[in-house]
Design an enzyme around this catalytic site. Structure first.
Site, PDB file in Angstrom:
ATOM      1  CG  ASP A 166      17.576  -8.886  33.217  1.00  0.00           C
ATOM      2  OD1 ASP A 166      16.925  -8.461  34.181  1.00  0.00           O
ATOM      3  OD2 ASP A 166      18.796  -9.114  33.281  1.00  0.00           O
ATOM      4  CG  HIS A 215      18.514  -6.879  36.927  1.00  0.00           C
ATOM      5  ND1 HIS A 215      18.857  -7.863  36.024  1.00  0.00           N
ATOM      6  CD2 HIS A 215      19.455  -6.926  37.891  1.00  0.00           C
ATOM      7  CE1 HIS A 215      19.957  -8.473  36.434  1.00  0.00           C
ATOM      8  NE2 HIS A 215      20.344  -7.916  37.559  1.00  0.00           N
ATOM      9  CB  SER A 465      23.282  -9.003  37.695  1.00  0.00           C
ATOM     10  OG  SER A 465      22.476 -10.033  38.153  1.00  0.00           O
TER      11      SER A 465
END
Length: 563
Positions: A166, A215, A465
């Site tokens: 990520d 994220h 996600s």
């Protein structure tokens, strides 16, 4: 995946990586006519032969990953990509091209901030079991998949390692610090100033344990935030978290960092890797799409070849691969015309997609467990991709618009709460320079501090996600519960067995009636209409069902039972 992230918000860049030859030149090097490419060798071509062909085409190899025939190359030849395409030893070249902008707020992951209204938010609640950490009562996803009950039997084993491929992981976050594995964590994606903003360090390679995108930190918290009486806890609160930074701060994921992260995961013996993104710049990589130029076709063939090799490599080394299905609200077996690609380096144009010759990577790659997203009601989230071709299971991904007709409709609490870096929240304007939550954001951002004065921050996101890390957490619990010692110091469970047990213990969920679901009540156009094909045992919205952590750690492992 949301695009920017396939489930929440991410992408990739052909850049610096730790490989056979080490690190490349800094990403902020001075002006030059030289351009950077990721070049992939044809099957059966030796590294020496590939390098010779690259040199003949006018390129200089700056790093190489021999395990998958991948090379990072610079060249000042305007026709370099075309010369690579013509070389019989090479598949193609994917160029890293700046576009001079940073992606805006993610329209799926942060829909609540894009449609900001005053809210009287009610916590969904961790429906079953005892709350461990102060914010756990807001984690409806843990209750939906029985993770609160599962941890009474198996909260995870520190020997089990979960890679977060990520944007990075903020290891200073007090809920992540106890489980962060510094020894195995790596950064494969140096900052690209044109899209990520000014580099924070001279080399542009951010230190391990940082996340300037946010994220990855959110994903990590859902998987394995510690159950330590502080903040919130993850699905598998005792496993080890490994940062595999393959995404740019801005949310792009390019080929070279992603492939090198997967190779590192395999060589390092990681048990699970979560992938909540798609590989940029093509939403779908096609072998020979008539809408694309010959060079773009060759670039996509290179992506296809490299990603398949990398995923197979990791799988064969014992890594269970989990990926988000994406946030484009489409059946992956019958994709719409792609109007978003390329999303980096050039203007997008309409590309009709042939399902037989186009792939969405990594989720449509080999051995990847594909995850769709559901809201608190259990209904497929409007944004979530679906379809019997690629789905494996469903999991809580959040849905801001869930609960139509009730007081929970369009509230933040319908989304997924998890860990988030303070720096990113400050950049987004929800936390001030003193570290306090800005008035108006009290229902979407939370601050918790330890008695020692260490503070952690948490916010809501939604997307496939956010669904994928719930599944990665359950996979880690399966390895923790049913794994075996391997070699002198190893511990693990074959990916095929993890996948089989995950499917067998998932809670079956039938298609809704009518099967053609409309999201008109939620304010969506007919483009969002979704047809659920399949049976109770397996269908396009839920796959084998919504993952069930409690069943996964309590049901005996059956080694030879097909899902």
């Amino acid at each position: 995946m949301s695009k920017r992230f396939t489930a929440g918000a991410v992408a990739t860049a052909a850049a610096l990586a730790l490989t056979v030859t080490g690190l490349t030149v800094p990403a902020n090097a001075g002006p030059t006519t030289s351009r950077t490419f990721t070049v992939v060798a044809e099957d059966g071509v030796s590294a020496d032969a590939a390098i010779a062909a690259i040199r003949a085409a006018g390129g200089t190899v700056v790093s190489r990953t021999d395990d998958v025939g991948l090379f990072q190359v610079t060249s000042d030849r305007a026709d370099f990509a075309g010369r690579v395409t013509a070389a019989s030893a090479l598949v193609g070249a994917a160029e890293q091209r700046a576009i001079g902008r940073k992606p805006k707020l993610d329209r799926v992951a942060q829909e609540n901030l894009l449609t900001r209204t005053k809210q009287a938010v009610k916590a969904k609640g961790n429906a079953n079991g005892k709350k461990l950490d102060p914010l756990d009562d807001k984690l409806w996803g843990l209750g939906m998949i029985g993770a609160d009950k599962a941890r009474k039997v198996m909260p995870g084993d520190k020997r089990v390692t979960v890679g977060i491929l990520d944007t990075g992981v903020d290891a200073s976050q007090p809920d992540l610090a106890p489980n962060f594995n510094w020894a195995l964590s790596r950064n494969f994606a140096p900052d690209i100033a044109d899209v990520d903003g000014p580099c924070e360090v001279a080399s542009c390679l951010d230190p391990v344990g940082t996340d300037d995108g946010g994220h990855g930190t959110h994903v990590a918290g859902t998987i394995g935030a510690a159950a330590n009486g502080f903040g919130l806890s993850g699905v598998a609160p005792n496993v080890s978290l490994v940062e595999l930074k393959g995404g740019q701060d801005s949310g792009y994921f390019f080929l070279n960092p992603v492939v090198n992260a997967l190779v590192h995961a395999g060589k390092s013996g990681l048990d699970v890797v979560n992938m909540s993104f798609y590989v940029d710049p093509w939403l779908y990589n096609c072998t020979a799409n008539p809408a694309d130029s010959p060079e773009s076709q060759a670039e996509q063939r290179a992506v296809i070849k490299a990603m398949k090799r990398a995923l197979n490599f990791a799988h064969n080394k014992g890594v269970t691969l989990v990926g988000s299905l994406g946030n484009n609200h489409e059946d992956l077996g019958a994709p719409r015309t792609d109007v978003s690609s390329p999303d980096y380096g050039a203007d997008p144009y309409p590309r009709p997609i042939d399902n037989d010759s186009c792939w969405d990577f990594p989720v449509e790659g080999p051995h990847v467990i594909g995850v769709s997203a559901v809201g608190p009601s259990g209904k497929k989230s409007d944004y979530s991709n679906y379809g019997t071709e690629q789905i494996s299971v469903a999991a809580p991904g959040g849905w801001f618009r869930d609960g139509f007709g009730t007081d929970t409709y369009r509230t933040d609490a319908n989304m997924i709460l998890s860990t988030y870096p303070k720096k990113v929240l400050q950049e987004e304007g929800s936390v001030d320079e003193n570290g306090n939550v800005v008035p108006g954001f009290e229902n979407s951002v939370f601050k918790q501090c330890t008695t020692a004065g260490e503070c952690g921050y948490y916010t809501y996101l939604q997307g496939t996600s956010m669904a994928s890390p719930h599944v990665s957490g359950v996979a880690a619990l399966i390895v923790s519960k049913w794994g075996k010692k391997e070699g002198r110091d190893g511990y693990g469970l074959a990916p095929a067995k993890v996948e089989q047990h995950l499917y067998r213990t998932a809670a079956e969920h039938a298609c809704p009636e009518p099967r053609l679901q409309s999201y008109a009540n939620e304010g969506r156009s007919t483009e969002f209409d979704a047809y659920c094909a399949g049976s109770l045992n397996f269908n396009g919205f839920y796959g084998y069902g919504i993952v069930d952590a409690n069943a996964a750690v309590r049901s005996p492992l059956k080694p030879n039972v097909a899902p």
